[in-house]
Design a protein around this motif. Structure first.
Motif, PDB file in Angstrom:
ATOM      1  N   TYR A  48       0.823  -1.214   0.000  1.00 31.68           N
ATOM      2  CA  TYR A  48       0.000   0.000   0.000  1.00 31.68           C
ATOM      3  C   TYR A  48       0.860   1.269   0.000  1.00 31.68           C
ATOM      4  N   SER A  49       2.048   1.197   0.562  1.00 34.72           N
ATOM      5  CA  SER A  49       2.957   2.351   0.503  1.00 34.72           C
ATOM      6  C   SER A  49       3.387   2.624  -0.930  1.00 34.72           C
ATOM      7  N   ILE A  50       3.710   1.576  -1.654  1.00 34.20           N
ATOM      8  CA  ILE A  50       4.095   1.730  -3.060  1.00 34.20           C
ATOM      9  C   ILE A  50       2.913   2.204  -3.887  1.00 34.20           C
ATOM     10  N   SER A  51       1.720   1.703  -3.584  1.00 35.88           N
ATOM     11  CA  SER A  51       0.514   2.159  -4.285  1.00 35.88           C
ATOM     12  C   SER A  51       0.243   3.632  -4.006  1.00 35.88           C
ATOM     13  N   THR A  52       0.529   4.078  -2.783  1.00 38.41           N
ATOM     14  CA  THR A  52       0.376   5.492  -2.451  1.00 38.41           C
ATOM     15  C   THR A  52       1.334   6.341  -3.268  1.00 38.41           C
ATOM     16  N   LYS A  58      -4.824   9.125  -0.813  1.00 34.67           N
ATOM     17  CA  LYS A  58      -5.264   9.292   0.585  1.00 34.67           C
ATOM     18  C   LYS A  58      -5.710   7.956   1.174  1.00 34.67           C
ATOM     19  N   LYS A  59      -6.464   7.187   0.402  1.00 32.82           N
ATOM     20  CA  LYS A  59      -6.960   5.893   0.886  1.00 32.82           C
ATOM     21  C   LYS A  59      -5.805   4.930   1.144  1.00 32.82           C
ATOM     22  N   ASN A  60      -4.872   4.819   0.182  1.00 35.44           N
ATOM     23  CA  ASN A  60      -3.749   3.901   0.341  1.00 35.44           C
ATOM     24  C   ASN A  60      -2.809   4.344   1.456  1.00 35.44           C
ATOM     25  N   SER A  61      -2.616   5.649   1.622  1.00 34.06           N
ATOM     26  CA  SER A  61      -1.758   6.163   2.684  1.00 34.06           C
ATOM     27  C   SER A  61      -2.339   5.827   4.053  1.00 34.06           C
ATOM     28  N   ARG A  62      -3.626   6.027   4.201  1.00 35.63           N
ATOM     29  CA  ARG A  62      -4.286   5.738   5.476  1.00 35.63           C
ATOM     30  C   ARG A  62      -4.211   4.241   5.781  1.00 35.63           C
ATOM     31  N   LEU A  63      -4.416   3.405   4.771  1.00 34.05           N
ATOM     32  CA  LEU A  63      -4.371   1.958   4.983  1.00 34.05           C
ATOM     33  C   LEU A  63      -2.947   1.494   5.314  1.00 34.05           C
ATOM     34  N   ALA A  64      -1.940   2.067   4.646  1.00 34.49           N
ATOM     35  CA  ALA A  64      -0.547   1.713   4.948  1.00 34.49           C
ATOM     36  C   ALA A  64      -0.200   2.111   6.375  1.00 34.49           C
ATOM     37  N   ARG A  65      -0.644   3.305   6.796  1.00 32.12           N
ATOM     38  CA  ARG A  65      -0.373   3.758   8.162  1.00 32.12           C
ATOM     39  C   ARG A  65      -1.042   2.833   9.181  1.00 32.12           C
TER      40      ARG A  65
END
Length: 156
Positions: free
Chosen positions: A104-108, A121-128
């Motif tokens: 998800y970090s790479i997707s962000t 925003k969605k991928n960043s929140r999920l990675a966090r």
């Protein structure tokens, strides 16, 4: 070569053993097409042309428009991708959650570069969230391991 028995199944007779000669040559009306259909179904009817007959040598006019590709610019204020945090979580805390957080970090990072703010925003929140969960599991396992070692050392 010896002559084979034509009555024996599995062997082929020689050409001279055939009594019938090949059929006579017939000149069809159109080369390669039958003029009448001897089967149980009637021949198919030709489709009428949609605009009537075309003048000789001309077909329907087809106009094509050039393809337009719209590409967004990278975000001015990109969302955090937590790549370092994901690598730390993967190597030191919880491998499965760390791998998912890394994806998800790479997707962000990709969404930031494509200019897709909602996906970033969605991928960043999920990675966090995956990183926080993996870190929490890693800390809990570390505390339980220290407690187990301390308890087992005090018993001996």
């Amino acid at each position: 070569m010896s002559k084979q028995n034509p009555d024996y199944i599995g062997q082929y007779p020689e050409k001279s053993d055939f009594a019938d000669s090949p059929p006579a040559y017939q000149d069809p009306g159109m080369a390669g097409y039958q003029t009448s259909y001897p089967g149980p179904y009637p021949p198919a009817q030709p489709y009428p042309s949609p605009q009537g007959q075309y003048p000789m040598g001309q077909g329907p006019a087809v106009t094509m428009q050039p393809a337009i590709y719209v590409q967004r610019a990278p975000l001015v204020h990109p969302m955090p991708d937590y790549l370092g945090y994901s690598i730390f979580t993967m190597l030191c805390c919880c491998l499965p959650l760390g791998i998912a957080a890394l994806i998800y970090s790479i997707s962000t990072r990709d969404a930031n570069n494509m200019g897709n703010e909602e996906l970033a925003k969605k991928n960043s929140r999920l990675a966090r969230n995956l990183n926080h969960t993996g870190l929490g599991i890693g800390i809990a396992v570390l505390i339980l391991w220290i407690a187990y070692v301390a308890f087992s050392a005090s018993r001996h």
